[in-house]
Design an enzyme around this catalytic site. Structure first.
Site, short mmCIF file in Angstrom:
data_model
loop_
_atom_site.label_atom_id
_atom_site.label_comp_id
_atom_site.label_asym_id
_atom_site.label_seq_id
_atom_site.Cartn_x
_atom_site.Cartn_y
_atom_site.Cartn_z
N VAL A 1 -4.61 -4.96 10.22
CA VAL A 1 -3.70 -4.17 9.39
C VAL A 1 -4.58 -3.66 8.25
O VAL A 1 -4.89 -4.38 7.31
CB VAL A 1 -2.52 -4.99 8.86
CG1 VAL A 1 -1.68 -4.14 7.92
CG2 VAL A 1 -1.66 -5.51 10.02
N LYS B 1 -0.28 -11.48 8.96
CA LYS B 1 -1.29 -10.61 8.34
C LYS B 1 -1.97 -11.44 7.28
O LYS B 1 -1.37 -11.83 6.29
CB LYS B 1 -0.64 -9.36 7.71
CG LYS B 1 -1.64 -8.49 6.95
CD LYS B 1 -0.94 -7.37 6.19
CE LYS B 1 -1.93 -6.59 5.33
NZ LYS B 1 -1.27 -5.54 4.52
N TYR C 1 3.03 -12.10 5.75
CA TYR C 1 1.90 -11.53 5.00
C TYR C 1 1.46 -12.55 3.96
O TYR C 1 2.15 -12.77 2.97
CB TYR C 1 2.33 -10.21 4.37
CG TYR C 1 1.24 -9.44 3.65
CD1 TYR C 1 -0.10 -9.80 3.73
CD2 TYR C 1 1.57 -8.32 2.90
CE1 TYR C 1 -1.09 -9.08 3.07
CE2 TYR C 1 0.60 -7.58 2.23
CZ TYR C 1 -0.72 -7.96 2.32
OH TYR C 1 -1.69 -7.25 1.66
N THR D 1 0.83 -1.20 0.00
CA THR D 1 0.00 0.00 0.00
C THR D 1 0.87 1.24 0.00
O THR D 1 0.46 2.30 -0.49
CB THR D 1 -0.95 0.00 1.20
OG1 THR D 1 -1.77 -1.18 1.16
CG2 THR D 1 -1.87 1.21 1.20
#
Length: 305
Positions: free
Chosen positions: A212, A172, A144, A56
């Protein structure tokens, strides 16, 4: 350096936003805006942790030097009152190891390591990649898991195996397999964080440590309250917030994509962060109009109207 907000069950805090990277109009990193955004996210949006240099944050298009300076800027702004977790994931293990070491030198509180993308490594390759990065520093690691973008899931048995590493402490999850996550939670001490704003409330019901988030850029305070209510047993109150912010999730996550729409949303609430870098492109006028309607429906106060 220990996280200022971590606990045993939530090692990086509970409400984290995957922070965008502010750029100037000519495409350079705006480090002043980086500090201002980090301060806004912690002080006004009630984040107790920030992910920097994640996807992001447009990490594929920022240089290693820029990444180091971004970590330092965020630590300077909020590092005494929020966990600062640095993205160190690439599809090159050696590069990821170097980014991890760089983040540690800068003073980051933890690392976020995404599944190597495009390569489609086998599970043994994933295991060796993640352990190599975890071995590179003394920082705690959040894996992740996002097969929609990486092409490969971290399978349940691999997560259970990785949990044996003393520094791999969290996941995550943007895979969305809630039953598989429950199996991992039962078998390990890994803390799970929702990596998909569409499923935040569902993750809390399974015992997730927190979020998150991307929509946390503009409704972080509401999401932090959702977590507090749910943890205190007020499920009805948590559901009410989920319902309230649903249009915001729609506007930011289900249209042009997280970084593009998060930057557009921040501009609308008076926190300008500049454009995106190619290959991303800024939101169109139609997308901005649709986003504005979604933010208004979600109760977000706009300053550009």
């Amino acid at each position: 350096m220990a996280s200022p907000t971590g606990t045993t069950d939530a090692p990086f805090g509970r409400m984290l936003t995957a922070m965008v990277t502010p750029f100037t109009a000519d495409g350079e990193v705006d480090y002043g805006a980086v500090r201002r955004l980090a301060t806004y996210l912690v002080d006004e949006q009630r984040n107790d942790g920030l992910i920097v240099n994640g996807t992001t944050g447009e990490s594929p298009t920022t240089s290693d030097e820029e990444k180091q300076r971004i970590v330092s800027a965020v630590l300077d702004a909020v590092g005494d009152r929020a966990a600062v977790v640095a993205g160190a994931g690439t599809n090159d293990t050696r590069h990821s190891v170097e980014l991890a070491k760089q983040a540690a030198r800068a003073g980051a509180h933890g690392l976020l390591v995404v599944t190597p993308y495009y390569n489609k490594p086998p599970q043994e390759g994933l295991y060796r990649h993640f352990t190599a990065v975890a071995d590179a520093t003394d920082l705690p690691v959040m894996l992740y898991d996002i097969p929609g973008r990486s092409g490969v899931p971290i399978k349940t048995e691999t997560l259970i195996r990785l949990a044996q590493h003393e520094r791999i402490v969290a996941v995550k999850d943007a895979k969305g397999d809630l039953f598989a996550a429950s199996q991992v939670m039962t078998a390990t001490d890994l803390a799970f964080y929702s990596g998909d704003d569409l499923l935040n409330l569902a993750w809390l019901s399974l015992g997730a440590a927190g979020f998150v988030s991307v929509v946390g850029h503009v409704v972080g305070a509401e999401l932090a309250r959702m977590i507090r209510l749910h943890k205190s047993g007020d499920i009805t109150g948590a559901l009410a917030i989920h319902t309230q912010v649903a249009p915001v999730v729609d506007g930011i996550m289900l249209r042009a994509g997280g970084a593009i729409m998060a930057k557009a949303a921040l501009s609308m609430v008076g926190v300008p962060v500049g454009p995106v870098r190619l290959p991303l492109v800024d939101a169109t006028e139609q997308q901005i109009a649709e986003l504005r309607a979604c933010l208004v429906a979600g109760g977000v106060k706009l300053t550009d109207v």
